[in-house]
Design a protein around this motif. Structure first.
Motif, mmCIF file in Angstrom:
data_model
loop_
_atom_site.group_PDB
_atom_site.id
_atom_site.type_symbol
_atom_site.label_atom_id
_atom_site.label_comp_id
_atom_site.label_asym_id
_atom_site.label_seq_id
_atom_site.Cartn_x
_atom_site.Cartn_y
_atom_site.Cartn_z
ATOM 1 N N THR A 33 36.693 25.467 26.375
ATOM 2 C CA THR A 33 37.469 25.255 27.427
ATOM 3 C C THR A 33 36.516 25.370 28.991
ATOM 4 N N ARG A 34 37.392 24.869 29.781
ATOM 5 C CA ARG A 34 36.460 24.750 31.224
ATOM 6 C C ARG A 34 37.233 25.854 32.234
ATOM 7 N N PHE A 35 38.262 26.612 31.671
ATOM 8 C CA PHE A 35 39.129 27.615 32.362
ATOM 9 C C PHE A 35 38.943 28.929 31.951
ATOM 10 N N ALA A 36 38.672 29.836 33.034
ATOM 11 C CA ALA A 36 38.860 31.264 32.557
ATOM 12 C C ALA A 36 40.225 31.828 33.256
ATOM 13 N N VAL B 218 42.639 53.127 40.638
ATOM 14 C CA VAL B 218 43.554 52.413 41.712
ATOM 15 C C VAL B 218 43.949 51.253 41.463
ATOM 16 N N SER B 219 43.367 50.282 40.763
ATOM 17 C CA SER B 219 43.546 49.095 40.245
ATOM 18 C C SER B 219 43.056 48.574 39.130
ATOM 19 N N ALA B 220 43.400 47.424 38.642
ATOM 20 C CA ALA B 220 42.879 47.030 37.096
ATOM 21 C C ALA B 220 43.323 45.600 37.051
ATOM 22 N N ALA B 221 42.423 44.948 36.405
ATOM 23 C CA ALA B 221 42.840 43.535 35.993
ATOM 24 C C ALA B 221 41.699 42.957 34.835
ATOM 25 N N ARG B 222 42.014 41.940 34.221
ATOM 26 C CA ARG B 222 41.369 41.424 33.006
ATOM 27 C C ARG B 222 41.171 39.928 33.551
ATOM 28 N N MET B 223 39.991 39.497 32.469
ATOM 29 C CA MET B 223 39.924 37.844 32.726
ATOM 30 C C MET B 223 39.768 37.338 31.143
ATOM 31 N N GLU B 224 40.386 36.488 30.677
ATOM 32 C CA GLU B 224 40.259 35.741 29.068
ATOM 33 C C GLU B 224 39.684 34.472 29.359
ATOM 34 N N LEU B 225 38.168 34.617 28.662
ATOM 35 C CA LEU B 225 37.427 33.528 28.367
ATOM 36 C C LEU B 225 37.635 32.708 27.291
ATOM 37 N N ALA C 105 37.214 38.353 43.084
ATOM 38 C CA ALA C 105 35.849 37.988 43.204
ATOM 39 C C ALA C 105 34.739 38.381 41.883
ATOM 40 N N HIS C 106 35.207 39.552 41.488
ATOM 41 C CA HIS C 106 34.245 40.153 40.691
ATOM 42 C C HIS C 106 34.321 39.523 39.228
ATOM 43 N N ARG C 107 35.677 38.935 38.873
ATOM 44 C CA ARG C 107 35.872 38.154 37.623
ATOM 45 C C ARG C 107 35.368 36.821 37.736
ATOM 46 N N ASP D 154 37.265 41.449 20.080
ATOM 47 C CA ASP D 154 36.794 40.083 20.486
ATOM 48 C C ASP D 154 36.238 40.241 21.949
ATOM 49 N N PRO D 155 35.248 41.042 21.968
ATOM 50 C CA PRO D 155 34.749 41.454 23.252
ATOM 51 C C PRO D 155 34.011 40.360 24.239
ATOM 52 N N GLU D 156 33.506 39.437 23.585
ATOM 53 C CA GLU D 156 32.974 38.366 24.238
ATOM 54 C C GLU D 156 34.029 37.435 24.872
ATOM 55 N N HIS D 157 35.189 37.365 24.588
ATOM 56 C CA HIS D 157 36.188 36.660 25.192
ATOM 57 C C HIS D 157 37.214 37.417 26.346
ATOM 58 N N VAL D 158 36.974 38.599 26.552
ATOM 59 C CA VAL D 158 37.755 39.335 27.545
ATOM 60 C C VAL D 158 36.789 40.132 28.440
ATOM 61 N N VAL D 159 37.013 39.977 29.741
ATOM 62 C CA VAL D 159 36.448 40.973 30.679
ATOM 63 C C VAL D 159 37.554 41.933 31.538
ATOM 64 N N ALA D 160 37.522 43.285 31.219
ATOM 65 C CA ALA D 160 38.533 43.952 31.789
ATOM 66 C C ALA D 160 37.917 45.062 32.736
ATOM 67 N N VAL D 161 38.363 45.227 33.904
ATOM 68 C CA VAL D 161 37.793 46.280 34.879
ATOM 69 C C VAL D 161 38.875 47.264 35.470
ATOM 70 N N VAL D 162 38.335 48.170 36.036
ATOM 71 C CA VAL D 162 39.284 49.054 36.633
ATOM 72 C C VAL D 162 38.406 49.550 37.900
ATOM 73 N N ALA D 163 39.251 49.500 39.185
ATOM 74 C CA ALA D 163 38.737 49.969 40.284
ATOM 75 C C ALA D 163 39.062 51.565 40.572
#
Length: 264
Positions: A189-192, A178-185, A214-216, A162-171
């Motif tokens: 809805t109006r919220f990420a 050294v850092s990592a995070a994700r965003m669920e879309l 900020a990137h997400r 389901d790649p359209e609804h998740v954004v994951a990144v690694v620094a």
């Protein structure tokens, strides 16, 4: 921000109107609660409830019976404004254990400070495959000192299914994550939702976490989402506040371990 209006919108969009968070998960609405039944290794739990004092204990008992019958550990995600007011105490009495309290923080994307770049020598790399997911999981284990098996499985299912609804990144710095995070879309809805921002100890305090937020948020804005939300730990709250996030309420995960209860 009209806090009451945004909180009511959050409840409607993200809780009462919840969608499955990945492939293999399903949402069920029964007995005054909205619950997610995750895949075998995914997240299961209660995301919303509409209960009063007369119905609360029966609803709690029913959810325990249901998930115990499936052999699934699960979580009751309790928000500070949920009723009845003693719902947390009732959950503890029923055998749930409270994890550390978090703060629901929300920002309108248009009001955020987004011109934040990673520190020198750090680049942000998108996660699109198993190798990238492994990097995210490894960073989280180092950053939080917890087992990331479930998160690894869920993120891999999202990235590949389901790649359209998740954004994951690694620094990455000097070739090392050294850092990592994700965003669920969540479509419709109006919220990420911003999740899992973790930085290894040696890189904390250098602005990496801010850059990932900020990137997400920029991606959320590009895709038309009005708000971004975070369940923030105490360590993240000051950073998010400086970026423009505002506190709406608290949220506490109440966890029920089926196997542990069975052994007892």
């Amino acid at each position: 921000m009209d806090h009451a209006a945004v909180l009511a919108l959050f409840d409607r969009d993200m809780r009462e109107g919840a969608r499955p968070d990945g492939p293999g998960a399903r949402i069920e609405r029964v007995g005054g609660v909205v619950r997610q039944v995750g895949s075998e290794k995914g997240w299961s739990g209660i995301v919303w409830s509409d209960l009063d004092e007369a119905r609360a204990d029966g609803a709690i008992a029913e959810q325990i019976r249901y998930f115990t019958g499936l052999g699934r550990d699960f979580e009751w995600k309790l928000y500070g404004h949920d009723l009845p007011e003693d719902l947390g105490e009732r959950l503890r009495t029923a055998g749930f254990k409270a994890a550390p309290e978090e703060t629901l923080m929300v920002a309108e994307v248009a009001d955020l400070t987004l011109d934040v770049e990673p520190p020198e020598g750090v680049r942000i790399v998108p996660v699109t495959d198993r190798e990238g997911v492994d990097l995210v999981a490894d960073v989280h284990e180092k950053a939080f000192g917890t087992d990331s098996t479930r998160m690894r499985h869920q993120l891999l299912a999202q990235v590949t299914g389901d790649p359209e609804h998740v954004v994951a990144v690694v620094a990455v710095a000097d070739g090392e994550p050294v850092s990592a995070a994700r965003m669920e879309l969540v479509a419709g809805t109006r919220f990420a939702g911003l999740w899992g921002g973790g930085t290894v100890e040696s890189w904390r305090g250098r602005g990496v976490y801010r850059a990932l937020v900020a990137h997400r948020a920029r991606v959320a804005a590009d895709r038309g989402y009005r708000y971004v939300q975070v369940d923030a730990l105490a360590t993240s709250r000051p950073i998010l506040a400086r970026l423009g996030f505002e506190l709406l309420t608290t949220t506490t995960p109440y966890e029920y371990a089926v196997e542990a209860r069975a052994a007892a």
